[in-house]
Design a protein around this motif. Structure first.
Motif, PDB file in Angstrom:
ATOM      1  N   PHE A   9       0.807  -1.214   0.000  1.00  0.00           N
ATOM      2  CA  PHE A   9       0.000   0.000   0.000  1.00  0.00           C
ATOM      3  C   PHE A   9       0.846   1.273   0.000  1.00  0.00           C
ATOM      4  CE2 PHE A   9      -2.292   3.361   2.325  1.00  0.00           C
ATOM      5  CZ  PHE A   9      -3.421   3.490   1.519  1.00  0.00           C
ATOM      6  N   LEU A  10       1.887   1.315   0.816  1.00  0.00           N
ATOM      7  CA  LEU A  10       2.667   2.547   0.938  1.00  0.00           C
ATOM      8  C   LEU A  10       3.376   2.891  -0.363  1.00  0.00           C
ATOM      9  CD1 LEU A  10       4.233   2.196   4.505  1.00  0.00           C
ATOM     10  CD2 LEU A  10       2.008   3.112   3.827  1.00  0.00           C
ATOM     11  N   PHE A  11       3.701   1.877  -1.177  1.00  0.00           N
ATOM     12  CA  PHE A  11       4.369   2.133  -2.449  1.00  0.00           C
ATOM     13  C   PHE A  11       3.381   2.498  -3.554  1.00  0.00           C
ATOM     14  CE2 PHE A  11       7.232  -1.102  -0.409  1.00  0.00           C
ATOM     15  CZ  PHE A  11       8.226  -0.198  -0.069  1.00  0.00           C
ATOM     16  N   VAL A  12       2.163   2.019  -3.439  1.00  0.00           N
ATOM     17  CA  VAL A  12       1.164   2.249  -4.476  1.00  0.00           C
ATOM     18  C   VAL A  12       0.382   3.535  -4.225  1.00  0.00           C
ATOM     19  CG1 VAL A  12      -0.925   1.325  -5.563  1.00  0.00           C
ATOM     20  CG2 VAL A  12       0.958  -0.213  -4.972  1.00  0.00           C
ATOM     21  N   TYR A  13      -0.032   3.726  -2.984  1.00  0.00           N
ATOM     22  CA  TYR A  13      -0.873   4.879  -2.653  1.00  0.00           C
ATOM     23  C   TYR A  13      -0.074   6.176  -2.595  1.00  0.00           C
ATOM     24  CZ  TYR A  13      -4.014   7.873   0.059  1.00  0.00           C
ATOM     25  OH  TYR A  13      -4.785   8.916   0.491  1.00  0.00           O
ATOM     26  N   TYR A  14       1.097   6.113  -1.974  1.00  0.00           N
ATOM     27  CA  TYR A  14       1.927   7.306  -1.843  1.00  0.00           C
ATOM     28  C   TYR A  14       2.876   7.425  -3.034  1.00  0.00           C
ATOM     29  CZ  TYR A  14       0.371   7.647   3.022  1.00  0.00           C
ATOM     30  OH  TYR A  14      -0.386   7.772   4.159  1.00  0.00           O
ATOM     31  N   ARG A  15       3.213   8.649  -3.382  1.00  0.00           N
ATOM     32  CA  ARG A  15       4.058   8.910  -4.550  1.00  0.00           C
ATOM     33  C   ARG A  15       5.538   8.904  -4.163  1.00  0.00           C
ATOM     34  NH1 ARG A  15       0.757   7.857  -8.762  1.00  0.00           N
ATOM     35  NH2 ARG A  15      -1.243   8.947  -8.560  1.00  0.00           N
TER      36      ARG A  15
ATOM     37  N   CYS B  25     -15.578  10.285   9.874  1.00  0.00           N
ATOM     38  CA  CYS B  25     -14.248  10.437   9.288  1.00  0.00           C
ATOM     39  C   CYS B  25     -13.884  11.915   9.133  1.00  0.00           C
ATOM     40  CB  CYS B  25     -14.205   9.753   7.920  1.00  0.00           C
ATOM     41  SG  CYS B  25     -12.587   9.828   7.130  1.00  0.00           S
ATOM     42  N   THR B  26     -12.664  12.273   9.546  1.00  0.00           N
ATOM     43  CA  THR B  26     -12.179  13.657   9.455  1.00  0.00           C
ATOM     44  C   THR B  26     -11.068  13.800   8.412  1.00  0.00           C
ATOM     45  OG1 THR B  26     -10.582  13.205  11.235  1.00  0.00           O
ATOM     46  CG2 THR B  26     -12.710  14.167  11.868  1.00  0.00           C
ATOM     47  N   HIS B  27     -10.722  12.729   7.737  1.00  0.00           N
ATOM     48  CA  HIS B  27      -9.557  12.732   6.850  1.00  0.00           C
ATOM     49  C   HIS B  27      -9.992  12.818   5.387  1.00  0.00           C
ATOM     50  CE1 HIS B  27      -5.858  11.212   4.880  1.00  0.00           C
ATOM     51  NE2 HIS B  27      -5.253  11.745   5.929  1.00  0.00           N
ATOM     52  N   PHE B  28      -9.557  13.848   4.704  1.00  0.00           N
ATOM     53  CA  PHE B  28      -9.984  14.088   3.331  1.00  0.00           C
ATOM     54  C   PHE B  28      -9.653  12.928   2.407  1.00  0.00           C
ATOM     55  CE2 PHE B  28      -8.420  15.558  -0.873  1.00  0.00           C
ATOM     56  CZ  PHE B  28      -9.665  15.777  -1.467  1.00  0.00           C
ATOM     57  N   ASP B  29      -8.429  12.418   2.475  1.00  0.00           N
ATOM     58  CA  ASP B  29      -8.020  11.382   1.535  1.00  0.00           C
ATOM     59  C   ASP B  29      -8.710  10.051   1.794  1.00  0.00           C
ATOM     60  OD1 ASP B  29      -6.295  12.758  -0.175  1.00  0.00           O
ATOM     61  OD2 ASP B  29      -4.673  12.684   1.280  1.00  0.00           O
TER      62      ASP B  29
ATOM     63  N   TYR C 175       4.429   9.591   7.220  1.00  0.00           N
ATOM     64  CA  TYR C 175       5.387   9.101   6.227  1.00  0.00           C
ATOM     65  C   TYR C 175       5.372   9.990   4.986  1.00  0.00           C
ATOM     66  CZ  TYR C 175       7.332   6.071   2.576  1.00  0.00           C
ATOM     67  OH  TYR C 175       8.047   5.576   1.521  1.00  0.00           O
ATOM     68  N   LYS C 176       4.183  10.371   4.540  1.00  0.00           N
ATOM     69  CA  LYS C 176       4.082  11.244   3.362  1.00  0.00           C
ATOM     70  C   LYS C 176       4.733  12.591   3.608  1.00  0.00           C
ATOM     71  CE  LYS C 176       0.061  13.125   2.383  1.00  0.00           C
ATOM     72  NZ  LYS C 176      -1.309  13.308   1.821  1.00  0.00           N
ATOM     73  N   TRP C 177       4.456  13.188   4.751  1.00  0.00           N
ATOM     74  CA  TRP C 177       5.032  14.511   5.023  1.00  0.00           C
ATOM     75  C   TRP C 177       6.551  14.409   5.187  1.00  0.00           C
ATOM     76  CZ3 TRP C 177       1.366  16.743   3.035  1.00  0.00           C
ATOM     77  CH2 TRP C 177       0.043  16.601   3.426  1.00  0.00           C
ATOM     78  N   ALA C 178       7.021  13.270   5.679  1.00  0.00           N
ATOM     79  CA  ALA C 178       8.475  13.092   5.815  1.00  0.00           C
ATOM     80  C   ALA C 178       9.137  12.961   4.445  1.00  0.00           C
ATOM     81  CB  ALA C 178       8.783  11.876   6.676  1.00  0.00           C
ATOM     82  N   PHE C 179       8.557  12.156   3.543  1.00  0.00           N
ATOM     83  CA  PHE C 179       9.245  12.001   2.254  1.00  0.00           C
ATOM     84  C   PHE C 179       9.128  13.249   1.391  1.00  0.00           C
ATOM     85  CE2 PHE C 179       5.303   9.593   0.705  1.00  0.00           C
ATOM     86  CZ  PHE C 179       4.954  10.444  -0.346  1.00  0.00           C
ATOM     87  N   LYS C 180       8.128  14.080   1.654  1.00  0.00           N
ATOM     88  CA  LYS C 180       8.065  15.354   0.937  1.00  0.00           C
ATOM     89  C   LYS C 180       9.130  16.333   1.437  1.00  0.00           C
ATOM     90  CE  LYS C 180       3.248  15.177  -0.615  1.00  0.00           C
ATOM     91  NZ  LYS C 180       3.558  15.299  -2.053  1.00  0.00           N
ATOM     92  N   ALA C 181       9.739  16.022   2.569  1.00  0.00           N
ATOM     93  CA  ALA C 181      10.840  16.840   3.086  1.00  0.00           C
ATOM     94  C   ALA C 181      12.201  16.217   2.776  1.00  0.00           C
ATOM     95  CB  ALA C 181      10.695  17.027   4.591  1.00  0.00           C
ATOM     96  N   MET C 182      12.207  15.185   1.947  1.00  0.00           N
ATOM     97  CA  MET C 182      13.469  14.576   1.542  1.00  0.00           C
ATOM     98  C   MET C 182      14.126  15.412   0.457  1.00  0.00           C
ATOM     99  SD  MET C 182      14.189  11.833   3.290  1.00  0.00           S
ATOM    100  CE  MET C 182      15.178  10.701   2.312  1.00  0.00           C
TER     101      MET C 182
ATOM    102  N   PHE D 288       2.569  -0.188  10.185  1.00  0.00           N
ATOM    103  CA  PHE D 288       1.799  -0.706  11.314  1.00  0.00           C
ATOM    104  C   PHE D 288       0.358  -0.189  11.269  1.00  0.00           C
ATOM    105  CE2 PHE D 288       0.491   0.020  15.841  1.00  0.00           C
ATOM    106  CZ  PHE D 288       0.272  -1.307  16.171  1.00  0.00           C
ATOM    107  N   ALA D 289       0.199   1.091  10.957  1.00  0.00           N
ATOM    108  CA  ALA D 289      -1.144   1.672  10.874  1.00  0.00           C
ATOM    109  C   ALA D 289      -1.952   1.024   9.758  1.00  0.00           C
ATOM    110  CB  ALA D 289      -1.048   3.180  10.649  1.00  0.00           C
ATOM    111  N   ARG D 290      -1.302   0.762   8.629  1.00  0.00           N
ATOM    112  CA  ARG D 290      -1.987   0.114   7.516  1.00  0.00           C
ATOM    113  C   ARG D 290      -2.450  -1.284   7.899  1.00  0.00           C
ATOM    114  NH1 ARG D 290      -5.351   0.462   3.290  1.00  0.00           N
ATOM    115  NH2 ARG D 290      -4.948  -1.173   1.746  1.00  0.00           N
ATOM    116  N   GLU D 291      -1.636  -2.008   8.644  1.00  0.00           N
ATOM    117  CA  GLU D 291      -2.042  -3.345   9.078  1.00  0.00           C
ATOM    118  C   GLU D 291      -3.295  -3.273   9.942  1.00  0.00           C
ATOM    119  OE1 GLU D 291      -0.521  -6.914  12.031  1.00  0.00           O
ATOM    120  OE2 GLU D 291       0.991  -5.729  10.980  1.00  0.00           O
TER     121      GLU D 291
END
Length: 298
Positions: free
Chosen positions: A48-54, A168-172, A210-217, A234-237
């Motif tokens: 999921f993390l590789f497919v959903y996130y860019r 749900c409060t999360h847009f995505d 994770y997304k906000w961290a890789f956008k700061a890479m 872990f959250a995805r599981e």
């Protein structure tokens, strides 16, 4: 990482050892992912993390030291140390935030504000992971139907969605709701309202660290990025174990039966564990990004 923090200098053998150790560690996820893709297969948790996130598996494998670390590179600079992010002075190479383009700078400022606003709120632990159920409501579209069967009949899934409030409060997460489920949610999250709605109990908001961290890479550094990746996995599981999907063919994924009182209590406990693990990461990520913004000197 603090503004004005003492810089670290690593010899080529030192940083190469760190890079090799890091690549070996992340390969436990990246290599199986690529092997499955070549075979036309998919894993609903690990992929999921590789497919959903860019952020590709190859990008994750590339080690970056982060800001305030100078590397001795007498043998040449690795190809992934782009001159858009790295500066070279003689045989020394370092990630330089002053090279940050304006778009990246503004995005990081916005991200730091989002993280601070999120951590300032009280967590909501009453959603019960129903976003995954709302996504398959009435069965018009089932996101994982080609790889993962549902564990309950459609009528039972629909009844669960209709029997409990959707909060749900999360847009995505909300934007993937089935169209008939969207009016059932108590609020309508939008991209614009994200800073006003995201809260630290949300499993997707915590996954998004994770997304906000890789956008700061590459300035944030691979070691911190990996910590966020582990939390997101872990959250995805937890997310998928509480879903209406049957994961039994993928290994030891005991379902969290939110259709029962015991399962709802189990989900809330797991959701709180994710939030507890996310809280220090969110605070540290905000600190790091604020330092990067200051170092960029705009």
């Amino acid at each position: 990482m603090q503004t004005g923090a003492t810089e670290t200098k690593l010899t080529q053998s030192q940083w190469q050892r760190l890079a090799d150790d890091y690549a070996n560690e992340v390969s436990q996820w990246t290599v199986p992912f690529r092997q499955r893709r070549r075979k036309g297969k998919s894993h609903p948790v690990d992929d999921f993390l590789f497919v959903y996130y860019r952020y590709s598996s190859g990008q994750l494998e590339h080690w970056h030291p982060g800001a305030n670390v100078r590397l001795e590179c007498p043998g040449g600079v690795p190809n992934h140390f782009s001159d858009r992010h790295y500066r070279k002075e003689s045989e020394i190479v370092f990630a330089d935030p002053t090279l940050m383009d304006e778009k990246s700078f503004q995005r990081l400022r916005w991200t730091a504000e989002l993280l601070r606003q999120t951590e300032s709120r009280k967590g909501n632990f009453s959603c019960l992971g129903l976003h995954e159920w709302a996504m398959v409501y009435r069965g018009h579209e089932v996101r994982h139907e080609k790889t993962t069967p549902l564990r309950l009949p459609q009528a039972e899934i629909d009844a669960i969605v209709e029997s409990r409030p959707l909060t749900c409060t999360h847009f995505d997460a909300f934007r993937f709701y089935a169209i008939d489920a969207k009016p059932l949610n108590r609020i309508e999250p939008t991209l614009e309202s994200r800073p006003d709605l995201e809260q630290p109990g949300c499993i997707h908001a915590n996954m998004d660290l994770y997304k906000w961290a890789f956008k700061a890479m590459p300035w944030i550094g691979s070691e911190f990025l990996l910590r966020c990746f582990r939390l997101a996995l872990f959250a995805r599981e937890i997310d998928m174990r509480a879903s209406p999907y049957d994961l039994s063919s993928y290994g030891d994924y005991e379902p969290i039966l939110i259709e029962t009182a015991q399962g709802r209590a189990q989900y809330e406990q797991a959701q709180r564990e994710v939030a507890d693990r996310a809280a220090p990461l969110r605070s540290e990520l905000a600190d790091r990004i604020e330092s990067l913004v200051a170092l960029a000197n705009r």
